[in-house]
Design a protein around this motif. Sequence first.
Motif, PDB file in Angstrom:
ATOM      1  N   THR A 112      -4.796   2.758   1.445  1.00 36.08           N
ATOM      2  CA  THR A 112      -5.082   2.498   2.957  1.00 36.08           C
ATOM      3  C   THR A 112      -6.390   1.861   3.479  1.00 36.08           C
ATOM      4  N   GLY A 116      -8.025  -1.778   4.587  1.00 33.22           N
ATOM      5  CA  GLY A 116      -8.731  -1.929   5.620  1.00 33.22           C
ATOM      6  C   GLY A 116     -10.019  -2.598   5.634  1.00 33.22           C
ATOM      7  N   VAL A 138      -2.131  -2.758   5.672  1.00 32.48           N
ATOM      8  CA  VAL A 138      -2.524  -1.432   6.404  1.00 32.48           C
ATOM      9  C   VAL A 138      -1.371  -0.817   7.449  1.00 32.48           C
ATOM     10  N   SER A 148      -3.999   1.119  13.654  1.00 34.20           N
ATOM     11  CA  SER A 148      -3.796  -0.149  12.393  1.00 34.20           C
ATOM     12  C   SER A 148      -3.036  -1.308  13.229  1.00 34.20           C
TER      13      SER A 148
END
Length: 180
Positions: A112, A116, A138, A148
Amino acid sequence: MAPSSPLGDENPRKALLTLLSEFGPSPALPASRLILHPFRSIAPSLAGDFAIGTMGAIGSQSRHDFVPDDPEQSMPSANELYDKAVDLRDAGDKEAAIATLKEAVEAEPDHTLSHGLLARLCVDLGQFDDAIKHAQRVVELEPEDTFSYTAMSVIYQRCGRIPEAEEAMAKARMKQMGLD
């Protein structure tokens, strides 16, 4: 001043070695092979937290010098690649940071943090389709995380896609209020 360890010792390496000596030596992980790795790039609030790895003798290597215990394990982890990308970004080399992050998501597609940062760097370089793709990933990986959706809203705004930005922000607010 060095960050304090959970054991109250001002020197976390010393505290860890003391703790390990109380439990006796481990043939699988000898104390001479320990290295502490600060999580400084994940979030400032985690700057005092440490993870244990087996990259080499304490203090003998930078966090990017990967020396595997197993010669067949020669690829750095997604976390190591992410850390390297953060350093490249901080040095102003966004293109190299993107290339490194792409290696990280190739090694670990569900990483993740890499998705990002890829979203953010891609939008900075005008790679809007890639930025949106990584921001959406994400959200797929962290569907319950309000931030998110907020981050995806910002990415959409910076890409000039205002209706999608407003929709993502509305989802973030709904999640924040528990109205999912």
